[in-house]
Motif scaffolding. Structure first.
Motif, PDB file in Angstrom:
ATOM      1  N   ARG A  25       0.857  -1.180   0.000  1.00 24.56           N
ATOM      2  CA  ARG A  25       0.000   0.000   0.000  1.00 24.56           C
ATOM      3  C   ARG A  25       0.890   1.225   0.000  1.00 24.56           C
ATOM      4  NH1 ARG A  25      -2.302  -2.989   4.324  1.00 24.56           N
ATOM      5  NH2 ARG A  25      -1.382  -1.477   5.772  1.00 24.56           N
ATOM      6  N   GLY A  26       0.999   1.873  -1.173  1.00 20.89           N
ATOM      7  CA  GLY A  26       1.768   3.105  -1.228  1.00 20.89           C
ATOM      8  C   GLY A  26       3.244   2.820  -1.330  1.00 20.89           C
ATOM      9  N   SER A  27       4.000   3.897  -1.206  1.00 18.44           N
ATOM     10  CA  SER A  27       5.447   3.814  -1.392  1.00 18.44           C
ATOM     11  C   SER A  27       6.222   4.213  -0.136  1.00 18.44           C
ATOM     12  CB  SER A  27       5.870   4.730  -2.555  1.00 18.44           C
ATOM     13  OG  SER A  27       5.495   6.062  -2.276  1.00 18.44           O
ATOM     14  N   VAL A  28       5.557   4.121   1.006  1.00 23.28           N
ATOM     15  CA  VAL A  28       6.250   4.485   2.252  1.00 23.28           C
ATOM     16  C   VAL A  28       7.337   3.453   2.526  1.00 23.28           C
ATOM     17  CG1 VAL A  28       6.002   4.880   4.704  1.00 23.28           C
ATOM     18  CG2 VAL A  28       4.178   5.557   3.139  1.00 23.28           C
ATOM     19  N   ARG A  29       8.606   3.927   2.791  1.00 20.48           N
ATOM     20  CA  ARG A  29       9.738   3.027   3.041  1.00 20.48           C
ATOM     21  C   ARG A  29       9.726   2.600   4.511  1.00 20.48           C
ATOM     22  NH1 ARG A  29      14.526   1.685   0.701  1.00 20.48           N
ATOM     23  NH2 ARG A  29      16.298   1.221   2.090  1.00 20.48           N
ATOM     24  N   LEU A  30       9.434   1.283   4.704  1.00 21.97           N
ATOM     25  CA  LEU A  30       9.357   0.747   6.059  1.00 21.97           C
ATOM     26  C   LEU A  30      10.627   0.009   6.463  1.00 21.97           C
ATOM     27  CD1 LEU A  30       5.711  -0.626   6.014  1.00 21.97           C
ATOM     28  CD2 LEU A  30       6.536   1.525   6.966  1.00 21.97           C
ATOM     29  N   LEU A  31      11.564  -0.153   5.528  1.00 18.05           N
ATOM     30  CA  LEU A  31      12.799  -0.854   5.838  1.00 18.05           C
ATOM     31  C   LEU A  31      13.758   0.099   6.578  1.00 18.05           C
ATOM     32  CD1 LEU A  31      14.559  -3.428   5.518  1.00 18.05           C
ATOM     33  CD2 LEU A  31      15.439  -2.399   3.415  1.00 18.05           C
ATOM     34  N   GLN A  32      14.132  -0.272   7.834  1.00 16.39           N
ATOM     35  CA  GLN A  32      15.073   0.540   8.610  1.00 16.39           C
ATOM     36  C   GLN A  32      16.502   0.104   8.317  1.00 16.39           C
ATOM     37  OE1 GLN A  32      13.892   1.150  12.837  1.00 16.39           O
ATOM     38  NE2 GLN A  32      12.291  -0.368  12.377  1.00 16.39           N
ATOM     39  N   GLU A  33      17.425   1.066   8.265  1.00 16.02           N
ATOM     40  CA  GLU A  33      18.846   0.767   8.097  1.00 16.02           C
ATOM     41  C   GLU A  33      19.585   1.253   9.346  1.00 16.02           C
ATOM     42  OE1 GLU A  33      20.736   1.754   4.480  1.00 16.02           O
ATOM     43  OE2 GLU A  33      18.976   1.337   3.233  1.00 16.02           O
ATOM     44  N   LEU A  34      20.224   0.289  10.071  1.00 14.80           N
ATOM     45  CA  LEU A  34      20.872   0.589  11.343  1.00 14.80           C
ATOM     46  C   LEU A  34      22.250  -0.067  11.403  1.00 14.80           C
ATOM     47  CD1 LEU A  34      17.848  -0.163  13.743  1.00 14.80           C
ATOM     48  CD2 LEU A  34      18.569   2.092  12.914  1.00 14.80           C
ATOM     49  N   SER A  35      23.086   0.458  12.312  1.00 18.56           N
ATOM     50  CA  SER A  35      24.355  -0.211  12.605  1.00 18.56           C
ATOM     51  C   SER A  35      24.076  -1.345  13.584  1.00 18.56           C
ATOM     52  CB  SER A  35      25.339   0.773  13.228  1.00 18.56           C
ATOM     53  OG  SER A  35      24.873   1.169  14.514  1.00 18.56           O
ATOM     54  N   PRO A  36      25.016  -2.276  13.763  1.00 19.99           N
ATOM     55  CA  PRO A  36      24.774  -3.364  14.713  1.00 19.99           C
ATOM     56  C   PRO A  36      24.485  -2.863  16.128  1.00 19.99           C
ATOM     57  CG  PRO A  36      26.621  -3.915  13.308  1.00 19.99           C
ATOM     58  CD  PRO A  36      26.264  -2.491  12.989  1.00 19.99           C
ATOM     59  N   GLN A  37      25.248  -1.846  16.591  1.00 19.94           N
ATOM     60  CA  GLN A  37      25.006  -1.334  17.948  1.00 19.94           C
ATOM     61  C   GLN A  37      23.625  -0.701  18.059  1.00 19.94           C
ATOM     62  OE1 GLN A  37      27.807  -0.883  16.221  1.00 19.94           O
ATOM     63  NE2 GLN A  37      29.285  -2.068  17.456  1.00 19.94           N
ATOM     64  N   GLU A  38      23.254   0.083  17.030  1.00 19.37           N
ATOM     65  CA  GLU A  38      21.929   0.710  17.066  1.00 19.37           C
ATOM     66  C   GLU A  38      20.828  -0.336  17.032  1.00 19.37           C
ATOM     67  OE1 GLU A  38      22.921   4.889  14.689  1.00 19.37           O
ATOM     68  OE2 GLU A  38      22.290   3.100  13.581  1.00 19.37           O
ATOM     69  N   TYR A  39      21.069  -1.391  16.280  1.00 18.30           N
ATOM     70  CA  TYR A  39      20.025  -2.418  16.161  1.00 18.30           C
ATOM     71  C   TYR A  39      19.815  -3.147  17.487  1.00 18.30           C
ATOM     72  CZ  TYR A  39      17.726  -6.792  15.007  1.00 18.30           C
ATOM     73  OH  TYR A  39      16.882  -7.869  14.993  1.00 18.30           O
ATOM     74  N   PHE A  40      20.907  -3.638  18.091  1.00 21.92           N
ATOM     75  CA  PHE A  40      20.741  -4.420  19.308  1.00 21.92           C
ATOM     76  C   PHE A  40      20.257  -3.569  20.480  1.00 21.92           C
ATOM     77  CE2 PHE A  40      23.662  -7.366  17.068  1.00 21.92           C
ATOM     78  CZ  PHE A  40      22.885  -8.502  17.150  1.00 21.92           C
ATOM     79  N   SER A  41      20.586  -2.280  20.453  1.00 17.95           N
ATOM     80  CA  SER A  41      20.105  -1.416  21.531  1.00 17.95           C
ATOM     81  C   SER A  41      18.654  -1.002  21.335  1.00 17.95           C
ATOM     82  CB  SER A  41      20.988  -0.169  21.637  1.00 17.95           C
ATOM     83  OG  SER A  41      20.928   0.583  20.438  1.00 17.95           O
ATOM     84  N   SER A  42      18.115  -1.204  20.152  1.00 18.94           N
ATOM     85  CA  SER A  42      16.731  -0.794  19.879  1.00 18.94           C
ATOM     86  C   SER A  42      15.736  -1.927  20.072  1.00 18.94           C
ATOM     87  CB  SER A  42      16.618  -0.264  18.440  1.00 18.94           C
ATOM     88  OG  SER A  42      16.865  -1.315  17.513  1.00 18.94           O
ATOM     89  N   LEU A  43      16.222  -3.112  20.355  1.00 17.18           N
ATOM     90  CA  LEU A  43      15.306  -4.237  20.559  1.00 17.18           C
ATOM     91  C   LEU A  43      14.397  -3.961  21.748  1.00 17.18           C
ATOM     92  CD1 LEU A  43      17.720  -7.260  20.011  1.00 17.18           C
ATOM     93  CD2 LEU A  43      15.998  -6.392  18.434  1.00 17.18           C
ATOM     94  N   GLN A  44      13.149  -4.317  21.607  1.00 13.33           N
ATOM     95  CA  GLN A  44      12.160  -4.084  22.644  1.00 13.33           C
ATOM     96  C   GLN A  44      11.593  -5.416  23.116  1.00 13.33           C
ATOM     97  OE1 GLN A  44       9.171  -1.285  21.462  1.00 13.33           O
ATOM     98  NE2 GLN A  44      10.630   0.026  20.377  1.00 13.33           N
ATOM     99  N   ALA A  45      11.280  -5.450  24.431  1.00 13.35           N
ATOM    100  CA  ALA A  45      10.757  -6.685  25.007  1.00 13.35           C
ATOM    101  C   ALA A  45       9.455  -7.087  24.316  1.00 13.35           C
ATOM    102  CB  ALA A  45      10.530  -6.518  26.504  1.00 13.35           C
TER     103      ALA A  45
END
Length: 812
Positions: A25-45
């Protein structure tokens, strides 16, 4: 674990295929691009994510990445986020390796978000520490990269222990350096246990204990189990039967031997040692009072190994550094035992072969009897904490200030135990001791600068220092006489007569002593005041009574004197001598009383010789091999009572009771003279020695005639003593100053370092109110009172890593 992850990957390939078939639906970009540190620190329970790790997107991987991006919106409806993780060149985690980055995506479910927090800066770590202080402990782990075996071990441990401890993870090398005192190896993983639950002060950092083993799940489990064990275990049973978590995990158990009088100090010593050995050995406090130990009293540390069948080894260590070395260096135990055996053998050889060249008889005697255990049960051992409270328990407290290594102190301690045996059951008297080598602060405050020293403390009164001989009889006499007021005020003539007979006061009715009674009228107040001041000085050395009622004149006339007067009663009142008081100053009265208390014709002993030497008069000495004959005793007594006795000291010496007299005669003559022999010696004027003619009988007339010839210079001296002054070979030590300069100053507590004990200040007035000091709680005691110093106290000798005093002070 890897097979399970592969199944997850296969399932999500299928999920990815299904999701990519759903129109977007549409062209909204939902793919996030992160570094490994940013990714592991952004994980949510409770949230899952689909991630693709890549260094650079190659043409072959582009279609795969497009399919992942196309599925992002559909997966979002299922609560799954899609992330592209850009791997930097230096990242070597298993997710970023080249072969995995081409065709695999990974599912991460952040089940451990609350159990494991990722931090990047020191401020983040300190914020977590502050939030945990007083509530929970923290496990801080550094891994060089995520996805490694060490990282997986930390995450698995967090899954098991996450509800007990807060886990914190970092991959930042700079943060590891900020939390270390040394230069850490950033290529190796590291784990620290932070004891935040014991810390309530936000300004105080949490104490940290590093795990020295490799980061594996088994080692982490072992480390956390050790950290959860009691810091110090109190043992009330046979130590051979004791089993702790340390022994179960293959670590040794160190026992600090204690007793009830020094429990608090020994407890702090045990806690200090336990902090230093945390994770390496267990520490237990073993009370001699609760467990019957068949070991030497001087043993202060015991070591139990996890090896079956190996008995506990009891050792004598000098300081806490040796305890730590004992654990870290297993061969140290055998070395210490070998050194003790060699030392005993060497000293045994010295005792057998070199006793004739000992330069100090006290050191020789103490060394010879060092293996003899002293019965100290009736003498309370005091510390800085118990000193002032003990002074309030009884009417009179006798305190021996000594040093546990010093020869004269140990010799006096032996006499002190005999005094305790004589006074056993005596009410109102507490015999105690304090080791100034352990507690220099209290000894300095009590103005004790030389060892040994004895003081008697009376409630509400100033202390009295003992300045007499150190024999058992002299010490006992001083303590007994100190129980009675000096001077003792008597109210009736009947009390005064009973006092002269030795019947009053009742405390001294069974004790033989010389009584001195001052009789004063209302018109002699100045003399009475001087007598009272003299009593304050002579208290403990003589019994002094005072009678100044209206009928004082009648009492004094009975003994042919008028007030002010002294009545001197010897031998239980069978002989009462009246002496007029012509001098009324305090100094003159003290000197006169001391002189009048001397025997008319005394037997010279080692104990009473100093009193007669202080007179600085020539000596007329009759040396005898046993008791002197009745005729010689009668003639010498007549001579001593005559007028010329003011000019010299007439006395006798029994060589059987005082064998040192033989050495005196050998110093006077080239050959031993026949006994009895009468000697005239001027110790303080020229040192000339004259021998009474052996062909003459010892009578008053013959002696007086001979003395006239000596005065006229008609006799030739038998020998002349050296004019060398009788001084100690070396100046006295100021031991307290030596201890203060020798004890190293320890730094304030930081991570992996020792701390100092907060100073306890005793109340200013020992006889007044005692300052109550609140004890810290169990949770904070170890943090606030980290170190009792480097020495072992209580039942432990305090030598504080110095050379043994027998070597340093061989000249004693």
């Amino acid at each position: 674990m890897s097979a399970q992850k592969d199944r997850w990957v296969s399932s999500f390939f299928f999920l990815l295929f299904c999701a990519s078939s759903i129109p977007t639906r549409g062209s909204v970009r939902l793919l996030q691009e992160l570094s490994p540190q940013e990714y592991f620190s952004s994980l949510q329970a409770g949230r899952a994510s689909l991630s693709y790790f890549s260094h650079n997107v190659s043409p072959r991987a582009q279609p795969f990445l497009e399919q992942i991006e196309n599925s992002a919106e559909a997966l979002q409806d299922y609560g799954i986020s899609v992330v592209k993780v850009n791997c930097p060149k230096e990242d070597v985690s298993r997710y970023c390796v080249k072969e995995n980055a081409l065709r695999k995506a990974y599912l991460f479910s952040a089940l451990l978000f609350n159990e494991v927090k990722y931090v990047e800066t020191l401020a983040d770590l300190q914020n977590i520490e502050n939030a945990l202080k007083g509530r929970s402990n923290m496990v801080f782990a550094y891994v060089p990269a995520t996805g490694t075996a060490e990282h997986r071990a930390v995450m698995e441990a967090a899954f098991v222990y996450g509800t007990v401890h807060q886990f914190v993870l970092t991959t930042e090398a700079t943060l590891l350096k900020d939390t270390s005192n040394d230069e850490p190896d950033v290529s190796s993983a590291r784990l620290l246990f932070c004891h935040c639950q014991r810390t309530t002060d936000l300004a105080q950092p949490c104490r940290r204990t590093a795990m020295e083993q490799a980061l594996t799940m088994l080692n982490i489990h072992r480390h956390l189990k050790l950290m959860g064990a009691p810091l110090v275990t109190e043992v009330t049973e046979d130590p051979e039967k004791v089993s702790t978590v340390h022994l179960q995990l293959g670590l040794p158990l160190v026992f600090i031997l204690s007793q009830k009088e020094t429990y608090e100090a020994d407890r702090r010593t045990a806690e200090f040692v336990a902090w230093q050995l945390l994770g390496k050995a267990g520490v237990a406090l073993l009370s001699r009072d609760l467990v019957d130990l068949n070991v030497l009293l001087r043993s202060n540390v015991a070591l139990k190994t996890p090896d079956e069948g190996v008995p506990i080894k009891y050792l004598v260590l000098e300081d806490t550094d040796e305890v730590i070395t004992l654990v870290e260096n297993k061969s140290k135990v055998e070395q210490i035992q070998e050194d003790e055996e060699e030392e005993e053998e060497d000293e045994g050889e010295k005792e057998n072969n070199n006793q004739d060249i000992q330069d100090d008889q006290v050191v020789e005697a103490v060394s010879r009897d060092k293996k003899r255990e002293l019965p100290l049960e009736q003498i309370r051992a005091l510390t800085e904490e118990t000193f002032h409270s003990a002074l309030l328990e009884t009417a009179r407290t006798v305190v021996l200030f000594y040093a546990s290594w010093e020869a004269v102190s140990l010799a006096v301690l032996r006499s002190y135990t005999e005094v305790a045996d004589h006074l056993k059951g005596t009410r109102g008297v507490l015999l105690s001791r304090i080791n100034c080598w352990d507690w220099p602060g209290i000894c300095t405050k009590e103005n004790v600068t030389q060892f040994p020293a004895i003081k008697i403390y009376k409630k509400g009164e100033r202390s009295v220092m003992y300045d007499g001989m150190w024999g058992t009889e002299e010490l006992t006499s001083f303590i007994m006489l100190s129980r009675v007021s000096c001077p003792l005020k008597l109210a009736t003539i009947e009390e005064a007569e009973g006092y002269l007979r030795g019947e009053f006061p009742s405390e001294l009715s069974s004790y033989h002593h010389t009584s001195l009674l001052g009789v004063f009228s209302t018109a002699t107040s100045e003399a009475r005041e001087a007598f009272e001041e003299a009593g304050n000085i002579l208290g403990g050395h003589v019994t002094m009574g005072m009678y100044f009622e209206d009928d004082a004149l009648a009492l004094s006339r009975k003994y042919a004197v008028s007030p002010p007067a002294l009545l001197l009663a010897r031998s239980g009142g069978r002989s009462v001598e009246g002496i007029a008081l012509s001098k009324q100053s305090m100094q003159d009265m003290v000197q006169m009383i001391r002189y009048e208390l001397l025997d008319i014709f005394p037997e010279i002993t080692v104990q009473n010789l100093p009193r007669y030497l202080q007179l600085r008069k020539p000596f007329l000495i009759l040396f005898s091999d046993g008791d002197i004959g009745q005729m010689e005793s009668k003639e010498m007594l007549k001579l001593a009572k005559g007028r010329p006795q003011q000019a010299f000291v007439a006395c006798w010496l029994n060589l059987r009771k005082t064998p040192v007299g033989r050495g005196v005669l050998k110093a006077y003559f080239a050959t031993m003279p026949s006994l009895p022999v009468l000697i005239w010696v001027k110790l303080h004027a020229g040192g000339q020695v004259f021998k009474f003619p052996s062909e003459q009988s010892i009578t008053e007339m013959n002696i007086l005639s001979w003395l006239e010839k000596l005065k006229a210079g008609l006799e030739i001296p038998s020998s002349t003593l050296s004019e060398e002054d009788w001084k100690p070979p070396l100046p006295a030590y100021d031991f307290l100053q030596m201890m203060e300069t020798a004890v190293p100053k320890l730094p304030l507590h930081t991570s992996h370092r020792r701390g100092d004990t907060p100073a306890r200040r005793p109340p200013e007035n020992p006889g007044g109110d005692i300052t109550v000091q609140e004890e810290p709680s169990q949770d904070t005691k170890a943090e606030k009172v980290v170190s009792p110093g480097r020495d072992l106290r209580g039942t432990v000798p305090r030598l504080a890593a110095r050379e043994k005093q027998s070597k340093r002070h061989s000249e004693l």
